[in-house]
Design an enzyme around this catalytic site. Structure first.
Site, PDB file in Angstrom:
ATOM      1  CG  ASP A  74      -1.529   1.090   1.219  1.00  0.00           C
ATOM      2  OD1 ASP A  74      -2.368   1.829   0.684  1.00  0.00           O
ATOM      3  OD2 ASP A  74      -1.676   1.847   2.526  1.00  0.00           O
ATOM      4  CG  ASP A 117      -1.839   7.468   0.271  1.00  0.00           C
ATOM      5  OD1 ASP A 117      -1.068   8.298  -0.036  1.00  0.00           O
ATOM      6  OD2 ASP A 117      -2.744   7.375  -0.426  1.00  0.00           O
ATOM      7  N   GLY A 156      -7.578   4.281   3.511  1.00  0.00           N
ATOM      8  CA  GLY A 156      -7.637   2.880   2.669  1.00  0.00           C
ATOM      9  C   GLY A 156      -8.944   3.205   1.838  1.00  0.00           C
ATOM     10  NE  ARG A 204      -9.823  11.836  -5.436  1.00  0.00           N
ATOM     11  CZ  ARG A 204      -9.350  11.718  -6.643  1.00  0.00           C
ATOM     12  NH1 ARG A 204      -9.883  12.748  -7.411  1.00  0.00           N
ATOM     13  NH2 ARG A 204      -8.190  11.522  -6.896  1.00  0.00           N
ATOM     14  CB  SER A 211      -4.141   7.107  -3.853  1.00  0.00           C
ATOM     15  OG  SER A 211      -3.818   8.425  -4.408  1.00  0.00           O
ATOM     16  CG  ASN A 248      -3.837  12.210  -6.436  1.00  0.00           C
ATOM     17  OD1 ASN A 248      -3.795  13.031  -7.272  1.00  0.00           O
ATOM     18  ND2 ASN A 248      -4.944  12.230  -5.510  1.00  0.00           N
ATOM     19  CG  ASP A 295      -1.785   2.611   6.512  1.00  0.00           C
ATOM     20  OD1 ASP A 295      -2.189   2.094   5.225  1.00  0.00           O
ATOM     21  OD2 ASP A 295      -1.974   3.619   6.892  1.00  0.00           O
TER      22      ASP A 295
HETATM   23  C1  BG6 Z   1      -5.794   5.866   0.001  1.00  0.00           C
HETATM   24  C2  BG6 Z   1      -5.921   6.786   1.501  1.00  0.00           C
HETATM   25  O1  BG6 Z   1      -4.346   5.462  -0.080  1.00  0.00           O
HETATM   26  O2  BG6 Z   1      -6.314   6.523  -1.158  1.00  0.00           O
HETATM   27  C3  BG6 Z   1      -7.231   7.242   1.554  1.00  0.00           C
HETATM   28  O3  BG6 Z   1      -5.626   6.033   2.483  1.00  0.00           O
HETATM   29  C4  BG6 Z   1      -7.915   7.811   0.066  1.00  0.00           C
HETATM   30  O4  BG6 Z   1      -7.481   7.908   2.330  1.00  0.00           O
HETATM   31  C5  BG6 Z   1      -7.657   7.077  -1.038  1.00  0.00           C
HETATM   32  O5  BG6 Z   1      -9.135   8.327   0.349  1.00  0.00           O
HETATM   33  C6  BG6 Z   1      -8.078   7.743  -2.537  1.00  0.00           C
HETATM   34  O6  BG6 Z   1      -6.941   8.695  -2.675  1.00  0.00           O
HETATM   35  P1  BG6 Z   1      -6.890   9.502  -3.878  1.00  0.00           P
HETATM   36  O7  BG6 Z   1      -5.538  10.252  -3.853  1.00  0.00           O
HETATM   37  O8  BG6 Z   1      -7.409   9.031  -5.067  1.00  0.00           O
HETATM   38  O9  BG6 Z   1      -8.041  10.971  -3.340  1.00  0.00           O
HETATM   39 MG    MG Z   2      -2.659   3.105   3.244  1.00  0.00          MG
END
Ligand code: BG6
Ligand code: MG
Length: 212
Positions: A9, A11, A46, A49, A116, A118, A170
């Protein structure tokens, strides 16, 4: 060796983006007049969005159309990405980098399995843009953790059987996703308390003890 690949993972495992998520969601919540604090932020770990937005809107006194929700999520993401620009290779803990290098030296394939959208931007910011063998992230899935899709895709991208992969997570939702994918898991930080992982780590370098 017990595994052929490790799926991380991003984040909260490879780097910490919690505070930036918190600041960006807080700015949106303040504008909407919704109460939001660090405890609620922890529930977003986890979670995708849009599902995160739904959790925040539990306290919203009103109704939002699907279009308004999309706009709100975009507003948060623009703010979040602006904050992520502050990240640099200094945000990659030396222990994380040396452990990754040691795992790779053992011949293990290393992948990312992150909800994510991102993920690739963040990896670039911390100097790992080209580091991982494969990246499975929010841009190649339609179902978020605890669904196993992101980890099954990671295994497929790495050309490995799920049972040959170890997941590092996590978030409880991520440990559940690993289980559903038929993969062993190593919990770190918050995920340790769920008691569902194959291994519980007190620090990142302990991973080296799990693979052989
Ligand atoms: C996860 C985070 O890795 O990604 C979450 O733990 C987050 O908190 C999710 O909402 C989506 O992220 P993003 O960057 O696409 O908004
Ligand atoms: Mg995480």
């Amino acid at each position: 060796m017990k595994y052929r690949g490790i799926v991380f993972d991003l984040d909260g495992v490879i780097c910490s983006t919690d505070h930036y998520h918190y600041l960006a969601w807080k700015a949106l919540a303040d504008r909407l007049g919704v109460y939001f604090d660090e405890t609620i932020n922890n529930r977003l770990r986890g979670v995708s969005r849009m599902a995160s937005l739904d959790i925040i809107l539990e306290r919203y006194d009103g109704q939002m159309s699907p279009e308004e929700k999309m706009q709100a999520a975009e507003e948060k993401n623009n703010c979040y990405r602006e904050l992520l620009r502050q990240m640099s290779p200094a945000d990659l803990a030396p222990e994380v980098k040396t452990t990754l290098d040691a795992l790779r030296a053992k011949g293990l394939l290393l992948g990312i399995g992150s909800s994510s959208k991102n993920a690739k931007f963040i990896l670039g910011q911390i100097g790992l843009g080209d580091y991982f063998d494969r990246v499975s992230d929010g841009t190649n899935i339609s179902r978020s953790k605890p669904d196993p899709e992101v980890f099954l895709k990671a295994a497929e991208f790495l050309r490995l059987k799920p049972s040959d992969c170890l997941v590092v997570e996590d978030a409880k939702a991520g440990i559940e996703a690993a289980k559903a994918a038929g993969m062993d898991s190593a919990a770190i930080g918050d995920a340790v308390s769920c008691g569902l992982a194959t291994y519980n780590l007190t620090c990142f370098s302990e991973l080296l003890n799990c693979v052989e």
